[in-house]
Design an enzyme around this catalytic site. Structure first.
Site, mmCIF file in Angstrom:
data_model
loop_
_atom_site.group_PDB
_atom_site.id
_atom_site.type_symbol
_atom_site.label_atom_id
_atom_site.label_comp_id
_atom_site.label_asym_id
_atom_site.label_seq_id
_atom_site.Cartn_x
_atom_site.Cartn_y
_atom_site.Cartn_z
ATOM 1 N N GLU A 133 0.853 -1.209 0.000
ATOM 2 C CA GLU A 133 0.000 0.000 0.000
ATOM 3 C C GLU A 133 0.875 1.239 0.000
ATOM 4 O O GLU A 133 2.020 1.191 0.419
ATOM 5 C CB GLU A 133 -0.842 0.053 1.293
ATOM 6 C CG GLU A 133 -1.728 -1.118 1.491
ATOM 7 C CD GLU A 133 -2.373 -1.113 2.878
ATOM 8 O OE1 GLU A 133 -2.415 -0.056 3.534
ATOM 9 O OE2 GLU A 133 -2.810 -2.183 3.288
ATOM 10 N N LYS A 135 2.094 4.622 1.621
ATOM 11 C CA LYS A 135 2.157 5.151 2.988
ATOM 12 C C LYS A 135 1.766 6.629 2.902
ATOM 13 O O LYS A 135 2.505 7.442 2.350
ATOM 14 C CB LYS A 135 3.562 4.995 3.559
ATOM 15 C CG LYS A 135 3.655 5.399 5.001
ATOM 16 C CD LYS A 135 4.999 5.017 5.577
ATOM 17 C CE LYS A 135 5.063 5.255 7.058
ATOM 18 N NZ LYS A 135 4.759 6.610 7.472
ATOM 19 N N ASP A 137 1.114 10.377 4.085
ATOM 20 C CA ASP A 137 1.869 11.207 5.023
ATOM 21 C C ASP A 137 0.955 12.254 5.665
ATOM 22 O O ASP A 137 0.988 13.425 5.325
ATOM 23 C CB ASP A 137 3.025 11.883 4.270
ATOM 24 C CG ASP A 137 4.048 12.445 5.229
ATOM 25 O OD1 ASP A 137 3.988 12.126 6.421
ATOM 26 O OD2 ASP A 137 4.915 13.219 4.769
ATOM 27 N N ARG A 156 -3.816 9.364 17.409
ATOM 28 C CA ARG A 156 -2.990 8.314 18.008
ATOM 29 C C ARG A 156 -2.643 8.638 19.462
ATOM 30 O O ARG A 156 -2.504 7.752 20.286
ATOM 31 C CB ARG A 156 -1.714 8.120 17.196
ATOM 32 C CG ARG A 156 -1.056 6.826 17.626
ATOM 33 C CD ARG A 156 0.216 6.587 16.910
ATOM 34 N NE ARG A 156 1.203 7.578 17.301
ATOM 35 C CZ ARG A 156 2.448 7.559 16.928
ATOM 36 N NH1 ARG A 156 2.866 6.632 16.123
ATOM 37 N NH2 ARG A 156 3.293 8.478 17.319
ATOM 38 N N TYR A 250 -7.092 2.372 6.045
ATOM 39 C CA TYR A 250 -6.228 1.239 5.679
ATOM 40 C C TYR A 250 -6.170 0.104 6.691
ATOM 41 O O TYR A 250 -5.332 -0.774 6.578
ATOM 42 C CB TYR A 250 -4.809 1.738 5.388
ATOM 43 C CG TYR A 250 -4.245 2.693 6.420
ATOM 44 C CD1 TYR A 250 -4.031 2.295 7.720
ATOM 45 C CD2 TYR A 250 -3.918 3.997 6.052
ATOM 46 C CE1 TYR A 250 -3.513 3.168 8.656
ATOM 47 C CE2 TYR A 250 -3.407 4.875 6.983
ATOM 48 C CZ TYR A 250 -3.204 4.452 8.283
ATOM 49 O OH TYR A 250 -2.688 5.315 9.199
ATOM 50 N N LYS A 337 10.494 3.881 3.226
ATOM 51 C CA LYS A 337 10.329 5.319 2.983
ATOM 52 C C LYS A 337 11.131 5.748 1.761
ATOM 53 O O LYS A 337 12.309 5.384 1.628
ATOM 54 C CB LYS A 337 10.829 6.096 4.210
ATOM 55 C CG LYS A 337 9.984 5.856 5.446
ATOM 56 C CD LYS A 337 9.392 7.162 5.920
ATOM 57 C CE LYS A 337 9.052 7.130 7.372
ATOM 58 N NZ LYS A 337 9.346 8.356 8.048
ATOM 59 N N CYS A 431 18.965 47.419 10.005
ATOM 60 C CA CYS A 431 17.913 47.098 9.037
ATOM 61 C C CYS A 431 18.395 47.416 7.617
ATOM 62 O O CYS A 431 18.841 48.540 7.349
ATOM 63 C CB CYS A 431 16.652 47.904 9.354
ATOM 64 S SG CYS A 431 15.373 47.702 8.106
ATOM 65 N N CYS A 434 16.209 50.571 6.385
ATOM 66 C CA CYS A 434 16.187 51.912 6.974
ATOM 67 C C CYS A 434 17.388 52.197 7.879
ATOM 68 O O CYS A 434 17.499 53.291 8.425
ATOM 69 C CB CYS A 434 14.884 52.148 7.736
ATOM 70 S SG CYS A 434 14.782 51.211 9.258
ATOM 71 N N CYS A 449 13.282 44.815 12.877
ATOM 72 C CA CYS A 449 13.602 46.236 12.839
ATOM 73 C C CYS A 449 12.570 46.963 13.701
ATOM 74 O O CYS A 449 11.372 46.891 13.398
ATOM 75 C CB CYS A 449 13.547 46.730 11.394
ATOM 76 S SG CYS A 449 13.511 48.525 11.310
ATOM 77 N N CYS A 455 10.067 52.710 8.795
ATOM 78 C CA CYS A 455 10.798 51.768 7.929
ATOM 79 C C CYS A 455 9.897 51.456 6.721
ATOM 80 O O CYS A 455 8.793 50.918 6.882
ATOM 81 C CB CYS A 455 11.123 50.514 8.724
ATOM 82 S SG CYS A 455 11.946 49.243 7.765
HETATM 83 S S1 IVH Z 1 -0.870 0.450 8.851
HETATM 84 C C1 IVH Z 1 -0.224 -1.691 12.803
HETATM 85 N N1 IVH Z 1 -0.995 1.506 6.469
HETATM 86 O O1 IVH Z 1 2.206 5.343 9.065
HETATM 87 C C2 IVH Z 1 -0.172 -1.033 11.475
HETATM 88 N N2 IVH Z 1 -0.167 2.857 8.248
HETATM 89 O O2 IVH Z 1 4.729 4.975 10.492
HETATM 90 C C3 IVH Z 1 -0.897 0.239 11.472
HETATM 91 N N3 IVH Z 1 0.405 5.129 7.579
HETATM 92 O O3 IVH Z 1 0.915 5.291 12.313
HETATM 93 C C4 IVH Z 1 -0.565 1.141 10.404
HETATM 94 N N4 IVH Z 1 -0.170 4.942 5.465
HETATM 95 O O4 IVH Z 1 -0.291 6.736 10.561
HETATM 96 C C5 IVH Z 1 -0.657 1.709 7.764
HETATM 97 N N5 IVH Z 1 -1.223 2.324 4.309
HETATM 98 C C6 IVH Z 1 -0.884 2.517 5.580
HETATM 99 C C7 IVH Z 1 -0.391 3.757 6.056
HETATM 100 C C8 IVH Z 1 -0.027 3.873 7.403
HETATM 101 C C9 IVH Z 1 0.296 5.761 6.407
HETATM 102 C C10 IVH Z 1 0.920 5.774 8.813
HETATM 103 C C11 IVH Z 1 0.119 5.486 10.042
HETATM 104 C C12 IVH Z 1 1.091 4.881 11.004
HETATM 105 C C13 IVH Z 1 2.392 5.350 10.448
HETATM 106 C C14 IVH Z 1 3.508 4.442 10.844
#
Ligand code: IVH
Length: 692
Positions: A133, A135, A137, A156, A250, A337, A431, A434, A449, A455
């Site tokens: 999947e 990730k 952000d 969280r 997710y 990452k 500055c 001025c 300043c 100014c």
């Molecule tokens: S699964 C126990 N799936 O990444 C597993 N997390 O660094 C629970 N995150 O706290 C997380 N995309 O906030 C999962 N496709 C994805 C995600 C994901 C982003 C975040 C999530 C987690 C953090 C961990």
């Protein structure tokens, strides 16, 4: 921010008795500080990469030295975003299942190692499927559905307890608030379950928000994730709604969930109405996993939201159970990452810009370089400390990064390419506009300043801000015209705008009857702008559009606002000490008082007149403290009701408090104090009776 404030603090300079122990301590302190700034303030002080590198270093050292184990170490629990001030904030609720983080890596080799490790830990003949999947952000959220109705939405927090931000979450259109029992295809939806996902601010919204903050001279959000987390922690769902958050889900949990595999859960969640990423893929080999990683490393740049990697999860729940968890994360999942994109380029010059509030910002002018699809020519250097921490010298070669951030950052200097004898970049002492000696307040990083009144960029900046659309909306008074009118000595402050005469305009080059009357009409129209916007327009430092609205709603007139004590100011939502001090300082200045007088005489609105005005004065100025949680209305709604019926909201209990409006679970300290001082405690129902 990619700034690593700590990289120079080490033990290298002297040899301590136990270098490993010292290093462990240093790393624990640095990581704890970085966690706090990231989660509590939404303003990171370290890049994710630096954070992860330090965390890995600490994990390795702790493995070497089990005698130094500490349950307090950042390796043992994720950082906490729990709100600190529960009086102003959210109800905190324990998670049903702890909210863990994921083990993460930047190396493809480690992904391969993880894959081989999990395969070897599962029975040999078993087929192993991996769900790959994106990730996302943003920030994680746990949604609880009870009787198929959204009942709680927890951040969280510290992994064990989270803030219930449900009112803010309800503003996100892609999150269903009520689900049907049966779908058109006959499939049933469980009554009770939990679903986790990521709340995100789309790139487009992030840019819009930062542009707005730039115009208001408010600190910019470093990336969409920080903007999303700052937004979810706001007390006013109406502002949250305007920011257009989104959410991808997710992870489905709960005893009533009838599936044996993760991908089945996600497919079902999508059918139930949740937004689930379409990119999810169930892989049966390491090759497929690597293919997915390589494809999305490029393709993710076309997505409307920020992603920072890939998450791999074992599909089968029985296999997940066999692999289990460490203290912090599941062994059945790992995150890869993506490396931040960076480029090397040369510093041409550092310029120093003076803003409307007098703050001097150093800007790096760079040899243009292509980075993540755009040409980068400039990067902010933030302040003098940042320049010093980089040890930036003239003509240095520097690394610029864009990573999850839209604003390019200088992350490091390439020392190998430094010219011998290169001179350090000096922050000016006076500055650049001025010539006034610059000042710096204790506890603040910025030099400013102090010559507010003469100014030029400060004068012009303040007038431009005053006239912007969101403030007084005076069309025709943009940057160019403000500069022209100031340079011709027609105006030198915001009050002068209201004495501009047509003759003065007609005497200017290129100005005709029409353009002059248009401007004068726009100025006349601005007198109808409501008080909240006037308050924003006058440019009190740190008082942005939102805060101005809250102040105007709360105090209702400039006269009352000016007389407010620091404590009374801080009783307003989102007003902290810094804003309160700034408001007091503004009104304390004689120059501002005389400007305000002139603006009042000109006919600007200095009091709230429209809706929300006191409907009936049933509370007759009563000072009310709100505590606990309520069932009929939200806290915000009660605050509004108190004002609407002529009461005043105050934050802490004192002898002057008229009564406490107490919901469930009123704070024990408040209860104790109320008893001691003999302050009346009124229940939610009694209060509603009182105002009915
Ligand atoms: S699964 C126990 N799936 O990444 C597993 N997390 O660094 C629970 N995150 O706290 C997380 N995309 O906030 C999962 N496709 C994805 C995600 C994901 C982003 C975040 C999530 C987690 C953090 C961990």
């Amino acid at each position: 921010m990619q700034l690593d404030l700590f990289s120079n603090i080490g033990f290298e300079e002297q040899t301590p008795a136990d270098p490993v122990k010292e290093r462990i301590q240093t790393l624990r302190e640095q990581l704890k500080e970085a966690n706090d700034r990231y989660y509590i303030d939404s303003q990171p002080i370290m890049s994710d990469k630096d954070f992860d590198d330090k965390m890995h270093e600490l994990e390795k050292l702790e493995q070497q030295r089990p005698d130094l184990f500490s349950s307090d170490s950042p390796t043992q629990h994720p950082g906490s975003d729990l709100s600190q001030n529960t009086e102003k904030g959210f109800k905190q609720i324990y998670h049903r299942y702890p909210m863990l983080s994921l083990a993460n890596t930047y190396s493809e080799q480690e992904i391969k190692d993880w894959y081989r490790r999990v395969i070897s830990q599962l029975p040999q003949q078993e087929k192993v499927e991996i769900v790959a999947e994106l990730k996302f952000d943003g920030l994680s959220i746990s949604l609880w559905y009870e009787n198929r109705r959204l009942a709680h939405a927890l951040t969280r927090g510290d992994g064990t307890r989270g803030d219930d931000v449900i009112e803010n979450i309800k503003t996100i259109p892609s999150i269903p608030q009520q689900l049907p029992a049966v779908l058109p295809n006959g499939e049933q939806i469980p009554e009770n379950f939990e679903i986790r996902g990521e709340v995100l601010l789309p790139w487009q919204e992030f840019e819009r928000l930062n542009q707005e903050r730039l115009e208001n001279e408010e600190p910019l959000f470093a990336n969409p994730r920080n903007a999303a987390s700052g937004t979810l922690k706001l007390q006013d769902p109406n502002i949250v709604r305007q920011r257009k958050l989104t959410c991808y889900l997710y992870y489905l949990l709960g005893d009533e969930v009838p599936f044996g595999k993760h991908d089945e859960c996600l497919r079902a969640a999508a059918l139930w109405g949740f937004q689930v990423a379409k990119s999810i893929k169930t892989c049966t080999s390491l090759e497929q996993v690597m293919e997915f990683i390589n494809y999305w490393d490029v393709e993710r740049k076309n997505l409307p939201v920020a992603t920072d990697g890939i998450v791999l999860k074992i599909n089968d729940f029985a296999q997940q159970r066999q692999l289990g968890f460490t203290a912090k994360s599941p062994r059945w999942a790992i995150a890869y990452k993506f490396p931040a994109e960076k480029q090397l380029t040369q510093l041409e010059q550092v310029t120093f810009q003076v803003g409307r509030t007098g703050i001097v910002t150093p800007v790096a002018n760079l040899k243009p370089v292509q980075l993540s699809g755009t040409i980068v020519k400039r990067a902010t250097l933030h302040n003098a400390d940042f320049i010093q921490s980089l040890d930036l010298r003239e003509n240095d070669f520097v690394w610029v990064e864009k990573g999850g951030e839209i604003i390019p950052k200088i992350t490091a200097v390439e020392l190998a390419k430094r010219q011998p004898m290169a001179l350090p970049i000096q922050f000016p002492q006076v500055c650049p506009e001025c010539g006034t000696p610059l000042r710096r307040n204790t506890d603040e990083a910025a030099y400013f300043c102090p010559n507010e009144m003469s100014c030029p960029p400060q004068i012009e900046g303040r007038i431009e801000h005053f006239a912007t659309r969101k403030a007084m909306n005076i069309e025709g008074l943009g940057e160019q015209n403000v500069h022209l009118l100031v340079s011709k000595n027609i105006i030198s402050n915001i009050a002068d705008i209201y004495s501009i005469e047509k003759q003065q305009l007609l005497a200017l080059d290129g100005w005709q009857e029409l353009s002059a009357s248009n401007l004068l009409n726009a100025i006349e129209e601005s007198k109808k702008v409501p008080f909240a916007r006037v308050l924003f327009a006058i440019g009190i430092r740190f008082v942005g559009e939102t805060t101005a609205k809250k102040l105007a709603n709360h105090f209702r007139s400039l006269e009352v606002l000016q007389k407010a004590s620091k404590e009374e100011l801080m009783a307003v939502e989102d007003v902290g000490e810094q804003i309160a001090d700034s408001i007091i300082a503004y009104f304390g200045k004689e120059e501002n008082q005389s400007l305000l007088k002139r603006l009042e005489v000109a006919g600007l609105k200095f009091a709230t007149t429209e809706t929300n005005a006191v409907t009936e004065n049933k509370l007759n100025g009563a000072k009310v403290v709100i505590s606990g949680t309520f069932s009929h209305h939200s806290r915000d709604e009660y605050k509004e009701l108190i004002e609407q019926y002529g009461g005043v909201n105050v934050s802490s209990v004192s002898a002057k408090t008229t009564f406490i409006l107490a919901g469930e679970n009123m704070g024990p300290q408040k209860l104790e104090k109320a008893r001691k001082l003999g302050v009346k405690i009124i229940s939610e129902d009694d209060f509603l009776q009182m105002i009915s």
